[in-house]
Design a protein around this motif. Structure first.
Motif, short mmCIF file in Angstrom:
data_model
loop_
_atom_site.label_atom_id
_atom_site.label_comp_id
_atom_site.label_asym_id
_atom_site.label_seq_id
_atom_site.Cartn_x
_atom_site.Cartn_y
_atom_site.Cartn_z
N UNK A 141 -2.63 -3.94 -8.62
CA UNK A 141 -1.79 -4.55 -9.65
C UNK A 141 -1.71 -3.74 -10.94
N UNK A 142 -2.65 -2.84 -11.17
CA UNK A 142 -2.60 -2.01 -12.38
C UNK A 142 -1.52 -0.92 -12.27
N UNK A 143 -0.98 -0.71 -11.05
CA UNK A 143 0.15 0.20 -10.83
C UNK A 143 -0.10 1.58 -11.42
N UNK A 144 -1.22 2.17 -11.06
CA UNK A 144 -1.63 3.44 -11.65
C UNK A 144 -0.71 4.61 -11.28
N UNK A 145 0.15 4.42 -10.30
CA UNK A 145 1.07 5.48 -9.90
C UNK A 145 2.32 5.52 -10.79
N UNK A 146 2.46 4.56 -11.71
CA UNK A 146 3.61 4.50 -12.61
C UNK A 146 3.20 4.89 -14.04
N UNK A 147 4.20 5.22 -14.84
CA UNK A 147 3.95 5.50 -16.26
C UNK A 147 3.73 4.17 -16.98
N UNK A 148 3.09 4.17 -18.15
CA UNK A 148 2.88 2.92 -18.90
C UNK A 148 4.19 2.18 -19.17
N UNK A 149 5.25 2.91 -19.45
CA UNK A 149 6.55 2.27 -19.71
C UNK A 149 7.07 1.58 -18.46
N UNK A 188 0.82 -1.22 0.00
CA UNK A 188 0.00 0.00 0.00
C UNK A 188 0.85 1.26 0.00
N UNK A 189 2.16 1.14 0.17
CA UNK A 189 3.00 2.34 0.30
C UNK A 189 2.93 3.25 -0.92
N UNK A 190 3.18 2.76 -2.16
CA UNK A 190 3.15 3.68 -3.31
C UNK A 190 1.80 4.37 -3.51
N UNK A 191 0.67 3.63 -3.54
CA UNK A 191 -0.60 4.33 -3.72
C UNK A 191 -0.93 5.27 -2.56
N UNK A 192 -0.46 4.92 -1.34
CA UNK A 192 -0.71 5.77 -0.18
C UNK A 192 0.07 7.07 -0.29
N UNK A 193 1.32 6.98 -0.72
CA UNK A 193 2.14 8.18 -0.90
C UNK A 193 1.53 9.08 -1.98
#
Length: 524
Positions: free
Chosen positions: A354-362, A292-297
């Motif tokens: 799992x869709x990792x929306x905090x990252x760019x598509x690349x 939860x750390x990345x989406x929480x940040x």
């Protein structure tokens, strides 16, 4: 009773306790303190073996948390906890030690102490996936030593990092002055029984919840939030009480806050609320938190940046908090080929994120490729575990029938059929892994409020390879809170009345108290 209630061993020699036992059973002779000490030591050995068995028979990887604490007797201890996910997909936490420290707390010493504890429980170093720790320079350096030596991932405690973010953001002079005034006001009520009584009267008159004021502590930023929130709730009863000359003399009328300070505290409470919510969530031990750390940040950044504050101090808070959130979690919110990406990989293996929306598509593509590579290695390891012992067949035994023996020329030329079979098997494995990974990442995220571990329990047969990876990564705690909680128990054991308790017995009593589930199992 001594273990469960954390009572001193010496209580069996106390006069009042002996008189009570005599009243219950006048004919009974209470054993000596030595008897109970030996009993406690025997229980420790039994429970130690139980814990060692559990950590060794568990099939997934383990995560550690570590923290250092100093008792009222000015003795230092290293608290270490172990975390893993059971075959039934339950999160488990075990106390390994509150190890007494005699030498200086250098990075090399801390690293050696951690290795020593792991070796004592006969845990292979390769079974440890990560160590979670605070931001102390010596502990961070020790974790880096273990990263280089054993490949353990170093994960900094989210709670401690949030503390640093908030501390920096609260540095504005106007905010510090308002918080300082709040502390003085609360302390005034805490020291005066008459003021507390008058406050209750005003609460009843104004139909305000009859709550006491809260005093903050310097080591927990969220206690400052609770202090401010409670004072805002009680603003009018507090102001009315302070206006009473029997409570506040003319020389202390400054205790009531100025209107602009009340307004600033209101905005500050709004600004701190999301951080408090994140801190509470990340301190949980029964569910996975690392993922939860990345989406929480990203959520904290969004809520902080989007807030519309009127006062300049809060706009300064907004800017500082944003800068520190971005700087302190840069590695956890962006993929890099030069770092382990432990937190991001854990997030990818959590069906909620799992869709990792905090990252760019690349970056998402890089993460999915990394997960596929890890899954392929995991599949090969699974095959070795399942079929490795069957690699030598009965046809190798004397008297067994066998086909024509291969000549040297045959072995040099090789067999096209065998090579094709092997290539085909390799392709099958790669296709199986690729399909599993693509299907998993092709699904929609599950709801945030759902339990990720229960989802894996229900879907482990659909994704057998990824399930093994998830079990290893999702067991990592997002904070070092578990090792800090050891010191709550140790602090009760090493009270001022028991400051003479030996450090070894402090370790044993804390170990037994925190691992009571194993003690009960052994007793049954």
């Amino acid at each position: 009773m001594i273990i469960t209630d954390m009572r001193p061993l010496s209580m069996v020699e106390d006069e009042g306790f002996n008189r009570m036992i005599c009243t219950f059973n006048p004919g009974y002779t209470l054993p000596s303190r030595t008897h109970f000490t030996k009993l406690m030591e025997r229980k420790y050995e039994e429970t130690f073996k139980e814990v060692r068995t559990v950590t060794n028979t568990n099939h997934s990887k383990l995560a550690l948390t570590a923290d250092i604490w100093t008792s009222v007797a000015n003795e230092a201890y290293l608290g270490i906890t172990c975390h893993y996910i059971t075959d039934d997909w339950d999160m488990q936490s075990i106390c390994l030690t509150t190890m007494p420290l005699q030498d200086r707390h250098t990075a090399s010493n801390i690293a050696e102490w951690l290795e020593e504890v792991v070796a004592r429980f006969e845990i292979p170093a390769s079974k440890i996936i990560a160590i979670v720790h605070d931001n102390g320079a010596n502990v961070v350096a020790a974790a880096n030593i273990l990263v280089e030596k054993h490949g353990w991932s170093s994960v900094r405690c989210t709670g401690h990092t949030l503390q640093l973010v908030i501390n920096a953001a609260l540095k504005h002079p106007s905010i510090e002055k308002a918080i300082g005034a709040t502390r003085c006001l609360v302390q005034h009520f805490k020291k005066s029984e008459l003021a507390c009584t008058k406050l209750k009267d005003k609460q009843q008159q104004m139909a305000t919840p009859e709550h006491s004021l809260v005093q903050d502590v310097s080591t927990r930023w969220n206690s400052t939030f609770y202090m401010i929130s409670r004072l805002l709730e009680q603003r009018w009863p507090v102001t009315a009480t302070l206006s009473d000359s029997s409570i506040t003399s003319r020389g202390k009328r400054y205790l009531d806050l100025k209107p602009e300070q009340w307004s600033l505290l209101g905005e500050l409470s709004t600004a701190l609320k999301p951080f408090e919510c994140a801190t509470v969530f990340m301190s949980g031990q029964k569910y996975t938190t690392i993922s939860a750390i990345p989406p929480l940040v990203k959520g904290l950044l969004k809520s902080t940046q989007s807030a519309a504050f009127e006062s300049a101090p809060l706009r300064a808070f907004q800017l500082t908090a944003t800068q520190h959130l971005q700087e302190r979690w840069r590695e956890e919110t962006s993929f890099s080929d030069t770092t382990p990406n432990t937190v991001i990989l854990a997030t990818a293996l959590d069906p909620r994120f799992r869709r990792l929306k905090f990252l760019s598509p690349e970056e998402v593509l890089h993460v999915q490729t990394k997960v596929q590579t890890m899954a392929l290695a995991e599949k090969r390891e699974m095959d070795v575990q399942q079929h490795g012992s069957c690699s030598s067949t009965s046809t190798d035994t004397p008297g067994a029938e066998s086909g024509p023996r291969a000549t040297l020329l045959d072995s040099l030329l090789g067999s096209d059929g065998e090579d094709e079979d092997r290539a085909s098997e390799g392709d099958d494995v790669q296709n199986q892994v690729r399909n599993e990974v693509l299907t998993y990442f092709g699904e929609r995220n599950i709801a945030k409020e759902q339990n990720a571990l229960q989802w894996w329990k229900a879907n482990r047969d659909r994704y057998p390879i990824l399930a093994r990876l998830a079990k290893s990564y999702l067991c990592i705690p997002g904070t070092s809170t578990p090792s800090e909680r050891l010191f709550s128990a140790a602090g009760n054991i090493v009270s001022k009345k028991r400051a003479s308790l030996s450090q070894e017995h402090v370790d044993m009593l804390t170990f037994l108290h925190c691992n009571a589930k194993f003690l009960k199992k052994g007793s049954e």
